[in-house]
Design a protein around this motif. Structure first.
Motif, PDB file in Angstrom:
ATOM      1  N   VAL A 160      -1.934   5.227   4.155  1.00  0.00           N
ATOM      2  CA  VAL A 160      -2.452   5.412   2.799  1.00  0.00           C
ATOM      3  C   VAL A 160      -3.267   4.190   2.383  1.00  0.00           C
ATOM      4  CG1 VAL A 160      -1.860   5.816   0.370  1.00  0.00           C
ATOM      5  CG2 VAL A 160      -0.593   6.993   2.191  1.00  0.00           C
ATOM      6  N   HIS A 161      -2.775   3.006   2.691  1.00  0.00           N
ATOM      7  CA  HIS A 161      -3.537   1.798   2.367  1.00  0.00           C
ATOM      8  C   HIS A 161      -4.916   1.845   3.019  1.00  0.00           C
ATOM      9  CE1 HIS A 161      -4.971  -2.265   2.034  1.00  0.00           C
ATOM     10  NE2 HIS A 161      -5.079  -2.290   3.344  1.00  0.00           N
ATOM     11  N   SER A 197      -0.065   1.960  -4.568  1.00  0.00           N
ATOM     12  CA  SER A 197       1.176   2.439  -5.184  1.00  0.00           C
ATOM     13  C   SER A 197       0.944   3.714  -5.979  1.00  0.00           C
ATOM     14  CB  SER A 197       1.822   1.353  -6.045  1.00  0.00           C
ATOM     15  OG  SER A 197       0.980   0.991  -7.110  1.00  0.00           O
ATOM     16  N   LEU A 247       6.036   8.390   4.321  1.00  0.00           N
ATOM     17  CA  LEU A 247       6.255   8.996   3.012  1.00  0.00           C
ATOM     18  C   LEU A 247       7.528   9.839   3.026  1.00  0.00           C
ATOM     19  CD1 LEU A 247       3.404   7.904   2.586  1.00  0.00           C
ATOM     20  CD2 LEU A 247       2.949   9.929   1.242  1.00  0.00           C
ATOM     21  N   LEU A 269      10.255   7.562   1.983  1.00  0.00           N
ATOM     22  CA  LEU A 269      10.277   7.377   0.530  1.00  0.00           C
ATOM     23  C   LEU A 269      10.850   8.598  -0.173  1.00  0.00           C
ATOM     24  CD1 LEU A 269       6.848   5.638  -0.217  1.00  0.00           C
ATOM     25  CD2 LEU A 269       9.076   4.600   0.245  1.00  0.00           C
ATOM     26  N   LEU A 321       0.559   6.605  -3.478  1.00  0.00           N
ATOM     27  CA  LEU A 321       1.865   6.955  -2.910  1.00  0.00           C
ATOM     28  C   LEU A 321       2.634   7.816  -3.900  1.00  0.00           C
ATOM     29  CD1 LEU A 321       2.803   3.521  -1.333  1.00  0.00           C
ATOM     30  CD2 LEU A 321       2.183   5.615  -0.097  1.00  0.00           C
ATOM     31  N   HIS A 322       2.599   7.429  -5.156  1.00  0.00           N
ATOM     32  CA  HIS A 322       3.244   8.178  -6.222  1.00  0.00           C
ATOM     33  C   HIS A 322       2.702   9.609  -6.264  1.00  0.00           C
ATOM     34  CE1 HIS A 322       4.784   7.900 -10.617  1.00  0.00           C
ATOM     35  NE2 HIS A 322       4.637   9.159 -10.304  1.00  0.00           N
ATOM     36  N   THR A 354       2.134   7.171   6.919  1.00  0.00           N
ATOM     37  CA  THR A 354       2.827   5.916   6.629  1.00  0.00           C
ATOM     38  C   THR A 354       2.174   5.225   5.437  1.00  0.00           C
ATOM     39  OG1 THR A 354       1.446   4.511   8.041  1.00  0.00           O
ATOM     40  CG2 THR A 354       3.364   5.599   9.091  1.00  0.00           C
ATOM     41  N   LEU A 355       2.856   4.235   4.921  1.00  0.00           N
ATOM     42  CA  LEU A 355       2.285   3.439   3.838  1.00  0.00           C
ATOM     43  C   LEU A 355       0.993   2.770   4.299  1.00  0.00           C
ATOM     44  CD1 LEU A 355       5.204   3.946   2.862  1.00  0.00           C
ATOM     45  CD2 LEU A 355       5.158   1.669   1.898  1.00  0.00           C
TER      46      LEU A 355
END
Length: 156
Positions: free
Chosen positions: A77-78, A8, A128, A131, A11-12, A73-74
């Protein structure tokens, strides 16, 4: 940082980087996250290795995106910062001699596998750019309140 926290937080950071006019230094990112620059550099190294960010040295250097938000994508990043495991939970011991424990562990393993499959699909389906679009919509709906709630008015 824990894996979920790292995800998180990164991502921020990436969404802020997409809006920044200049590269962001490790020190700037560290202040934003309430950590230190060495932790930021270690975490960002995974994103750099995956090709999502790059770093420039020198007076005007820092971290910047290396590709468009629509290409990240999320899940990407993970995998870049969190590692291969989605869940850090599961059976705490394995005693193959105990039939009860085998049954319990099998049920837990099955539930975790189903949950992980669903979560991986969902994380892989959100970019992203998605988002960023949601953030922009929130700002258009209530510019002052969403920026004030985020805690970083200057960067949004």
């Amino acid at each position: 940082m824990r894996t979920d926290s790292r995800l998180s937080r990164m991502l921020h950071v990436l969404l802020h980087m997409a809006r920044a006019n200049e590269p962001m230094t490790s020190e700037q990112i560290a202040r934003m996250l309430g950590t230190n620059a060495a932790v930021v550099r270690r975490t960002m190294a995974g994103l750099r290795k995956a090709g999502y960010v790059q770093s420039d040295k020198g007076h005007h250097g820092g971290w910047r995106l290396a590709c468009g938000l629509d290409r990240i994508t999320l899940l990407d990043v993970h995998q870049a910062v969190g590692g291969p495991r989605i869940f850090a939970i599961g059976p705490d011991r394995d005693n193959p001699d105990c039939a009860v424990e085998r049954v319990v562990n099998a049920a837990i393993a099955d539930a975790l596998q189903q949950a992980e499959t669903l979560l991986v699909q969902r994380l892989g389906a959100v970019s992203l750019a998605d988002l960023a679009g949601q953030f922009d919509a929130l700002c258009r709906a209530a510019p002052s309140s969403s920026q004030a709630k985020s805690g970083h008015r200057r960067q949004h």
